[in-house]
Design a protein around this motif. Structure first.
Motif, PDB file in Angstrom:
ATOM      1  N   TYR A 182     -10.044  -0.576   8.489  1.00  0.00           N
ATOM      2  CA  TYR A 182      -9.222  -1.077   7.377  1.00  0.00           C
ATOM      3  C   TYR A 182      -7.880  -0.935   7.529  1.00  0.00           C
ATOM      4  O   TYR A 182      -7.152  -1.744   7.201  1.00  0.00           O
ATOM      5  CB  TYR A 182      -9.924  -0.531   6.065  1.00  0.00           C
ATOM      6  N   ARG A 183      -7.369   0.106   8.249  1.00  0.00           N
ATOM      7  CA  ARG A 183      -5.921   0.408   8.627  1.00  0.00           C
ATOM      8  C   ARG A 183      -5.463  -0.481   9.611  1.00  0.00           C
ATOM      9  O   ARG A 183      -4.478  -1.220   9.757  1.00  0.00           O
ATOM     10  CB  ARG A 183      -5.624   1.757   8.795  1.00  0.00           C
ATOM     11  N   ASP A 184      -6.208  -0.147  10.687  1.00  0.00           N
ATOM     12  CA  ASP A 184      -5.681  -0.842  12.136  1.00  0.00           C
ATOM     13  C   ASP A 184      -5.832  -2.132  12.347  1.00  0.00           C
ATOM     14  O   ASP A 184      -5.023  -3.135  12.746  1.00  0.00           O
ATOM     15  CB  ASP A 184      -6.204   0.086  13.170  1.00  0.00           C
ATOM     16  N   THR A 185      -7.092  -2.743  12.250  1.00  0.00           N
ATOM     17  CA  THR A 185      -7.553  -3.965  12.155  1.00  0.00           C
ATOM     18  C   THR A 185      -6.996  -5.074  11.258  1.00  0.00           C
ATOM     19  O   THR A 185      -6.389  -5.926  11.369  1.00  0.00           O
ATOM     20  CB  THR A 185      -8.945  -4.111  12.434  1.00  0.00           C
ATOM     21  N   LEU A 186      -7.373  -4.587   9.875  1.00  0.00           N
ATOM     22  CA  LEU A 186      -7.156  -5.323   8.632  1.00  0.00           C
ATOM     23  C   LEU A 186      -5.591  -5.123   8.261  1.00  0.00           C
ATOM     24  O   LEU A 186      -5.127  -6.060   7.623  1.00  0.00           O
ATOM     25  CB  LEU A 186      -7.916  -4.983   7.592  1.00  0.00           C
ATOM     26  N   GLY A 187      -5.060  -4.204   8.515  1.00  0.00           N
ATOM     27  CA  GLY A 187      -3.627  -3.993   8.368  1.00  0.00           C
ATOM     28  C   GLY A 187      -3.496  -3.295   6.580  1.00  0.00           C
ATOM     29  O   GLY A 187      -2.411  -3.337   6.382  1.00  0.00           O
ATOM     30  N   PHE A 188      -4.476  -2.677   6.302  1.00  0.00           N
ATOM     31  CA  PHE A 188      -4.162  -2.300   4.944  1.00  0.00           C
ATOM     32  C   PHE A 188      -3.713  -0.739   5.139  1.00  0.00           C
ATOM     33  O   PHE A 188      -3.956  -0.180   6.118  1.00  0.00           O
ATOM     34  CB  PHE A 188      -6.077  -1.807   4.174  1.00  0.00           C
ATOM     35  N   GLU A 189      -2.895  -0.421   3.843  1.00  0.00           N
ATOM     36  CA  GLU A 189      -2.492   1.012   4.002  1.00  0.00           C
ATOM     37  C   GLU A 189      -3.294   1.715   3.476  1.00  0.00           C
ATOM     38  O   GLU A 189      -4.208   1.568   2.527  1.00  0.00           O
ATOM     39  CB  GLU A 189      -1.071   0.763   3.339  1.00  0.00           C
ATOM     40  N   VAL A 190      -2.954   3.098   3.757  1.00  0.00           N
ATOM     41  CA  VAL A 190      -4.048   4.233   3.247  1.00  0.00           C
ATOM     42  C   VAL A 190      -3.261   5.004   2.175  1.00  0.00           C
ATOM     43  O   VAL A 190      -2.115   5.198   2.055  1.00  0.00           O
ATOM     44  CB  VAL A 190      -4.111   5.222   4.393  1.00  0.00           C
ATOM     45  N   ARG A 191      -3.927   4.813   0.969  1.00  0.00           N
ATOM     46  CA  ARG A 191      -3.532   5.248  -0.327  1.00  0.00           C
ATOM     47  C   ARG A 191      -3.829   6.610  -0.389  1.00  0.00           C
ATOM     48  O   ARG A 191      -3.023   7.682  -1.176  1.00  0.00           O
ATOM     49  CB  ARG A 191      -3.817   4.510  -1.382  1.00  0.00           C
ATOM     50  N   LYS A 192      -5.125   7.073  -0.301  1.00  0.00           N
ATOM     51  CA  LYS A 192      -5.673   8.461  -0.289  1.00  0.00           C
ATOM     52  C   LYS A 192      -6.532   8.752   0.712  1.00  0.00           C
ATOM     53  O   LYS A 192      -7.327   7.826   1.345  1.00  0.00           O
ATOM     54  CB  LYS A 192      -6.299   8.541  -1.693  1.00  0.00           C
TER      55      LYS A 192
END
Length: 136
Positions: free
Chosen positions: A22-32
């Motif tokens: 979710y972070r590295d492939t999709l590019g989402f930011e980690v919020r918690k």
């Protein structure tokens, strides 16, 4: 009165693999990123949408669930029949290529559906189905 989708929940079976996807492939930011005992809840979301998030959670963390129910849930997750979410992008083909290069499991290549949507589908590391629509 405005109503927004604030959190959607998807189970993960490997927190580190889910985080990488979710972070590295999709590019989402980690919020918690919260741990408790041997469990971990990770909240991610699109950088430009701070009020919309996906919570990646340990499956069947509820202590009232029986061992048989927990096994059933894990079997459904493994088959990709437990949870799904639909995302959207303004460049479906580019996102498809990025996901494919990131070794995500392809379920369906970009396709023009009879019902008027162009989309593709992948499974995340836990087996959750992710459909991705082309924004028009």
């Amino acid at each position: 009165m405005d109503i927004i989708i604030h959190y959607a929940f998807l189970p993960h079976t490997d927190a580190d693999a889910a985080l990488a996807f979710y972070r590295d492939t999709l590019g989402f930011e980690v919020r918690k990123d919260v741990g408790y005992e041997d469990m971990r809840w990770i909240t991610v979301g699109p950088p430009n949408q701070p009020n919309t998030s996906i919570v990646l959670h340990p499956p069947a963390a509820d202590p009232t669930i029986t061992d048989d129910e927990r096994r059933t849930i894990l079997e459904l997750i493994a088959k990709g029949n437990f949870a799904a979410v639909t995302l959207a992008t303004d460049d479906l083909d580019a996102l498809f290529e990025r996901l494919q290069a990131g070794d995500a499991e392809v379920v369906q290549e970009p396709t023009d559906q009879d019902y008027g949507v162009r989309d593709c589908a992948f499974r995340d590391p836990a087996g959750n189905l992710l459909r991705i629509n082309q924004l028009t």
